[in-house]
Design a protein around this motif. Structure first.
Motif, short mmCIF file in Angstrom:
data_model
loop_
_atom_site.label_atom_id
_atom_site.label_comp_id
_atom_site.label_asym_id
_atom_site.label_seq_id
_atom_site.Cartn_x
_atom_site.Cartn_y
_atom_site.Cartn_z
N UNK A 98 0.76 -1.26 0.18
CA UNK A 98 0.12 -0.09 0.12
C UNK A 98 0.86 1.20 -0.01
N UNK A 99 1.86 1.25 0.89
CA UNK A 99 2.99 2.53 0.84
C UNK A 99 3.30 2.73 -0.53
N UNK A 100 3.93 1.51 -1.28
CA UNK A 100 4.35 1.59 -2.49
C UNK A 100 3.37 2.01 -3.61
N UNK A 104 3.50 5.35 -6.24
CA UNK A 104 3.29 5.43 -7.66
C UNK A 104 2.20 6.56 -7.68
N UNK A 105 0.97 6.41 -7.08
CA UNK A 105 0.02 7.39 -7.33
C UNK A 105 0.26 8.72 -7.21
N UNK A 117 11.75 6.92 -11.91
CA UNK A 117 11.10 7.94 -11.02
C UNK A 117 9.94 7.07 -10.44
N UNK A 118 9.12 6.22 -11.26
CA UNK A 118 8.08 5.62 -10.76
C UNK A 118 8.50 4.38 -9.66
N UNK A 246 8.52 -2.53 -3.42
CA UNK A 246 8.09 -1.46 -4.23
C UNK A 246 8.40 -1.37 -5.72
N UNK A 247 9.44 -2.04 -6.17
CA UNK A 247 9.71 -2.25 -7.48
C UNK A 247 8.62 -3.11 -8.23
N UNK A 248 8.14 -4.01 -7.73
CA UNK A 248 7.26 -4.90 -8.37
C UNK A 248 5.71 -4.55 -8.49
#
Length: 333
Positions: A98-100, A104-105, A117-118, A246-248
């Motif tokens: 959810x933090x990731x 992204x949002x 950056x994303x 996060x990357x996934x």
């Protein structure tokens, strides 16, 4: 020792075969089916442009995305479970995903839809989440059940903030729906490559630190007794786990339960030794997510079920079973 090495080789060999099998199936099957011979022909340039475009611009990025996402989320879950000493911890349950997703949002709200950056925004969001849980569990001396419940609460808060951003920026509405469900239908190489580089680096880092992870898992007193800087290594493992998740999430969306189901399944065969657990988790996670994505594509042809829905249907009951079996992860505390 010899039997141990042989067992590890069999597990890795089986994992590699499973990954190869689901990869070929994922590349061959869909609205348009290819035989393995046609697949080889396309790769050699002997097939038509239409089939080549389907393979190179739809099937291949989607298959690679599912492989990288599954490996990253499974290994991230295994590391979090070891570092937090809680078998019910996973990126999707304690708020890391959810933090990731919030990262992204916010990045997309700023007009950046792809690139490093994303991925870095997702990493920053997941890192903040994992450290909040870490600080809560160690500073408050929380029980393992309380850690999970606090993660669920953090998950809810972060999702609410993410929804608020989406409501305020209506251009993100459609993107948010696809992202929150989770899936690979819109993945392109532009979105995948930066995240795949970060995932590869994080996996390499964890695979080289397996011995240190095993020592950290034994507890602070034991780790200090053998001269390990516990705080520094725990920080490193949390950062790498957050980077993987996060990357996934940056290209797959909020896929749930992968980091919970796969490590529990793999531990039945590998035990808790990280040198065996993490590589087999990576292979099993990659095969599992790719297989689920394949099923979601074929189940209701010509329509497609988002893979995140299928994983939630499978993962929810599994989580309840594990919750009852482990009684919150530590004898009912």
């Amino acid at each position: 020792m010899r039997n141990k090495v042989k067992s590890r080789g069999l597990l890795l060999g089986g994992g590699i075969l499973a990954v190869l099998l689901v990869t070929v199936l994922s590349l061959c099957l869909g609205n348009v089916h290819f035989t393995p011979m046609q697949l080889l022909g396309i790769l050699r340039g002997n097939e038509g442009n239409v089939n080549r475009s389907i393979l190179l611009y739809a099937r291949l990025p989607r298959t690679l995305a599912s492989l990288f996402s599954g490996a990253a989320l499974a290994v991230s879950g295994a590391v979090l479970q070891n570092v937090l000493a809680n078998r019910l911890a996973s990126p999707g349950i304690i708020g890391v995903n959810a933090g990731a997703g919030l990262g992204v949002t916010l990045c997309c709200a700023g007009g950046i839809l792809s690139g490093y950056a994303v991925s870095l925004s997702a990493f920053a969001g997941s890192l903040i989440s994992v450290f909040l849980i870490f600080l809560f569990s160690y500073r408050m001396n929380a029980s393992r059940t309380t850690v999970i419940l606090s993660g669920v609460a953090l998950n809810s808060i972060l999702n609410a903030v993410c929804e608020s951003v989406t409501v305020l920026d209506t251009d993100l509405a459609m993107l948010s729906i696809d992202f929150r469900v989770g899936g690979f239908s819109a993945v392109s190489f532009t979105r995948l490559v930066p995240a795949a580089v970060l995932i590869s680096l994080a996996l390499w880092g964890l695979f080289t630190l397996c011995n240190e992870l095993d020592v950290v898992t034994l507890g602070d007193e034991t780790a200090r007794g053998v001269g390990l800087a516990v705080g520094r290594y725990r920080m490193i493992f949390l950062v790498l786990a957050a980077l993987l998740a996060g990357a996934a999430v940056s290209f797959s969306g909020l896929l749930g339960f992968v980091g919970l189901i796969v490590p529990h399944f793999v531990r039945r065969f590998t035990g808790n030794e990280s040198g065996r657990l993490l590589p087999v988790c990576a292979l099993s996670g990659a095969a599992f997510v790719t297989f689920c994505d394949l099923v979601s594509r074929l189940l209701f042809l010509p329509y497609e079920l988002p893979v995140g829905i299928l994983m939630s249907v499978v993962g929810g009951p599994v989580f309840l079973v594990l919750l009852v079996r482990h009684r919150g992860g530590h004898g009912g505390q």
